[in-house]
Enzyme design. Structure first.
Site, short mmCIF file in Angstrom:
data_model
loop_
_atom_site.label_atom_id
_atom_site.label_comp_id
_atom_site.label_asym_id
_atom_site.label_seq_id
_atom_site.Cartn_x
_atom_site.Cartn_y
_atom_site.Cartn_z
N GLU A 172 -6.33 10.33 -14.78
CA GLU A 172 -6.63 10.64 -13.37
C GLU A 172 -5.63 11.65 -12.81
O GLU A 172 -6.00 12.58 -12.09
CB GLU A 172 -6.66 9.37 -12.51
CG GLU A 172 -7.12 9.66 -11.09
CD GLU A 172 -7.83 8.52 -10.37
OE1 GLU A 172 -8.23 7.53 -11.03
OE2 GLU A 172 -8.01 8.63 -9.14
N LEU A 227 -12.25 0.85 -2.95
CA LEU A 227 -12.30 -0.34 -3.82
C LEU A 227 -12.10 0.05 -5.28
O LEU A 227 -12.30 -0.74 -6.18
CB LEU A 227 -13.64 -1.08 -3.62
CG LEU A 227 -13.90 -1.48 -2.15
CD1 LEU A 227 -15.28 -2.12 -2.00
CD2 LEU A 227 -12.81 -2.45 -1.65
N ALA A 287 -15.05 3.91 -1.45
CA ALA A 287 -14.90 2.88 -0.41
C ALA A 287 -13.53 2.23 -0.47
O ALA A 287 -13.31 1.16 0.11
CB ALA A 287 -15.99 1.82 -0.58
N ASP A 305 -4.26 0.82 -9.27
CA ASP A 305 -5.69 0.61 -9.44
C ASP A 305 -6.06 0.34 -10.90
O ASP A 305 -6.85 -0.55 -11.20
CB ASP A 305 -6.48 1.83 -8.94
CG ASP A 305 -6.27 2.05 -7.45
OD1 ASP A 305 -5.70 1.17 -6.78
OD2 ASP A 305 -6.69 3.13 -6.96
N GLU A 359 0.83 -1.21 0.00
CA GLU A 359 0.00 0.00 0.00
C GLU A 359 0.86 1.25 0.00
O GLU A 359 1.83 1.34 0.76
CB GLU A 359 -0.90 -0.02 1.25
CG GLU A 359 -2.24 0.62 1.03
CD GLU A 359 -3.09 -0.17 0.02
OE1 GLU A 359 -3.16 0.29 -1.14
OE2 GLU A 359 -3.66 -1.20 0.40
N HIS A 360 0.49 2.20 -0.83
CA HIS A 360 1.25 3.45 -1.00
C HIS A 360 2.67 3.16 -1.49
O HIS A 360 3.59 3.92 -1.22
CB HIS A 360 1.27 4.27 0.30
CG HIS A 360 -0.06 4.92 0.59
ND1 HIS A 360 -0.45 6.11 0.04
CD2 HIS A 360 -1.08 4.51 1.37
CE1 HIS A 360 -1.67 6.42 0.47
NE2 HIS A 360 -2.07 5.46 1.28
N THR A 361 2.83 2.05 -2.19
CA THR A 361 4.14 1.74 -2.79
C THR A 361 4.14 2.04 -4.29
O THR A 361 5.20 2.14 -4.88
CB THR A 361 4.47 0.24 -2.60
OG1 THR A 361 3.35 -0.53 -3.04
CG2 THR A 361 4.78 -0.08 -1.15
N ASP A 362 2.96 2.19 -4.90
CA ASP A 362 2.93 2.24 -6.37
C ASP A 362 3.44 3.56 -6.94
O ASP A 362 3.87 3.60 -8.07
CB ASP A 362 1.55 1.86 -6.94
CG ASP A 362 0.45 2.84 -6.61
OD1 ASP A 362 0.60 3.65 -5.65
OD2 ASP A 362 -0.59 2.81 -7.30
P1 ADP Z 1 -12.67 5.04 -5.12
O1 ADP Z 1 -11.91 4.95 -6.40
O2 ADP Z 1 -11.92 4.47 -3.97
O3 ADP Z 1 -14.04 4.47 -5.22
P2 ADP Z 1 -12.46 7.85 -5.68
O4 ADP Z 1 -12.73 9.06 -4.87
O5 ADP Z 1 -11.11 7.68 -6.26
O6 ADP Z 1 -12.87 6.58 -4.80
O7 ADP Z 1 -13.48 7.78 -6.89
C1 ADP Z 1 -14.86 7.95 -6.66
C2 ADP Z 1 -15.44 8.87 -7.73
O8 ADP Z 1 -15.46 8.17 -9.00
C3 ADP Z 1 -16.88 9.25 -7.49
O9 ADP Z 1 -16.95 10.38 -6.63
C4 ADP Z 1 -17.35 9.59 -8.90
O10 ADP Z 1 -16.90 10.87 -9.29
C5 ADP Z 1 -16.60 8.56 -9.74
N1 ADP Z 1 -17.44 7.37 -9.94
C6 ADP Z 1 -17.23 6.12 -9.48
N2 ADP Z 1 -18.20 5.27 -9.86
C7 ADP Z 1 -19.06 5.99 -10.60
C8 ADP Z 1 -20.29 5.70 -11.30
N3 ADP Z 1 -20.82 4.48 -11.30
N4 ADP Z 1 -20.89 6.72 -11.97
C9 ADP Z 1 -20.37 7.95 -11.97
N5 ADP Z 1 -19.24 8.27 -11.33
C10 ADP Z 1 -18.58 7.34 -10.66
MG MG Z 2 -10.07 5.96 -6.84
#
Ligand code: ADP
Ligand code: MG
Length: 388
Positions: A165, A130, A128, A177, A38-41
């Protein structure tokens, strides 16, 4: 639960209703949990994610007029309509910045990508830990690759999604990811060297060992953590600079103590300690899995959590409670997974103790007055693919 083909039909139907025509195809890209690393990438180090059965589905069709339309079944609000020649990185893009950024990154790489209509529906919980964002990007990249017959490799698509991203959305994430969502295979964890993207699919069937990997989503959203993420990343870069190496991956574990003595700043020192010991833990987990000593992976996960909690300082009370409670209830080991400050933890546990451990965690959350967690089993699933 519906099968992925049925869900794909639903997404295709949604596309038809929105855009008045059938999609050219439906693509899927999964979320992930990271077993260790974690936090290595973003330090050129090692990671070991596995894909979840939860996917983002993208129904898509190409357009010839230079317009990109985006809609998500999971977000209230209408359809975004953007002109390709006006796509510009910047803040406040909302969720559409992720798929729009992918199209922007492909075009910036000189690839022949035109306009498109896209409709998404996802089973990956957002925020979350994930990796719903990478799943959204990778689903978009695979859809565009299919629509415009680009023939891109999985690794190339992952790199382009990371570019999106980093530079379109503005989140300085590493490559884990996107690589997990693009390259994992079912029944395996992906052992990845994030420096050169050398990968190895490591068989990861816990059921044959009588074990189970639980995912506990604390429901604490990590969305406010972007600033902390960037600041940890800067500390890692400062550590590498102080030690005169390209990245912390280049600090040998055997030389860690000597290296730490050369760093004055306490914050930088503890970040370096986390990254170097964490890379070492990935190597250790690989060694144990290769030797069939799967139970022994548990304590390494817990050591990883302690390092993330005390040295890297990216845990939170809910994540710590999962780890402490699960271990006290007889789990083999547990740790937070993903960026931290909320999100999910993983728990390695004997199959016949799964219910006890789950109940203990639920009870502890209720006693602490925390939101009830979502608990499910991580089944190592396939990476991104075309569904229809
Ligand atoms: P994680 O990648 O851990 O879930 P992030 O904050 O990196 O959290 O990414 C979440 C964001 O990705 C959401 O706030 C939204 O902007 C976008 N996102 C994820 N899934 C969807 C979806 N099904 N529809 C629209 N936007 C999404
Ligand atoms: Mg994310």
């Amino acid at each position: 639960m519906t099968s992925s083909t049925e869900s794909a039909e639903t997404v295709a139907k949604g596309f038809q209703e929105l855009y008045g025509r059938a999609p050219d195809g439906v693509w899927a890209a999964p979320g992930r949990v990271n077993l260790i690393g974690e936090h290595t990438d973003y330090n050129d180090g090692f990671v070991m994610p596995l894909a979840l059965p939860h996917t983002v589905l993208a129904a898509a069709a190409s357009r010839t007029d230079g317009i990109l339309r985006l809609h998500s079944a999971d977000v209230p609000g209408g359809t975004y309509e953007l002109r390709l020649d006006e796509l510009e990185p910047g803040p406040d893009g909302g969720w559409a910045a992720y798929p729009a950024g992918v199209l922007w990154a492909l075009r910036a790489a000189g690839l022949p990508v035109g306009g498109a209509d896209l409709h998404f529906a996802s089973a990956v919980p957002t925020g979350a830990g994930l990796s719903s964002s990478a799943a959204l990007e990778v689903a978009t990249a695979f859809a565009l690759d299919g629509l415009f017959s680009l023939g891109l490799s999985r690794a190339r698509m992952a790199r382009l999604c990371q570019h999106a991203e980093n530079d379109f959305v503005g989140m300085p994430c590493g490559i884990m990811d996107q690589m997990a969502s693009a390259s994992c295979t079912s029944g395996h964890a992906l052992y990845l060297d994030t420096r050169d993207l050398t990968e190895r699919q490591v068989p990861f069937d816990l059921t044959v060992h009588g074990l189970c990997l639980l995912v506990v989503d604390t429901r604490v959203k990590h969305t406010l953590a972007d600033g902390a993420y960037a600041s940890r990343r800067r500390s890692c870069e400062a550590g590498a600079a102080a030690l005169g190496v390209p990245a912390l991956r280049d600090v040998a574990h055997a030389e860690l103590d000597a290296a730490l003595r050369r760093i004055d700043d306490e914050e930088v020192r503890s970040c370096v300690r986390h990254v170097v010991t964490e890379d070492h833990r990935v190597t250790e987990v690989i060694r144990l899995l290769d030797a069939g000593q799967v139970r022994a992976v548990g304590p390494v996960l817990t050591q990883g959590h302690i390092s993330l909690r005390d040295d890297f300082r990216v845990s939170c009370p809910e994540l710590d409670l999962v780890v402490d409670t699960a271990n006290a209830a007889g789990a083999l080991g547990a740790r937070m997974t993903g960026g931290g400050f909320g999100g999910s933890a993983i728990v390695l546990v004997d199959q016949d103790r799964t219910e006890d451990v789950t109940r203990a965690v639920r009870d502890a959350f209720a006693r602490a007055d925390f939101t009830a967690p979502r608990v499910f089993t991580a089944v190592p699933s396939e990476g991104a693919h075309r569904v229809v």
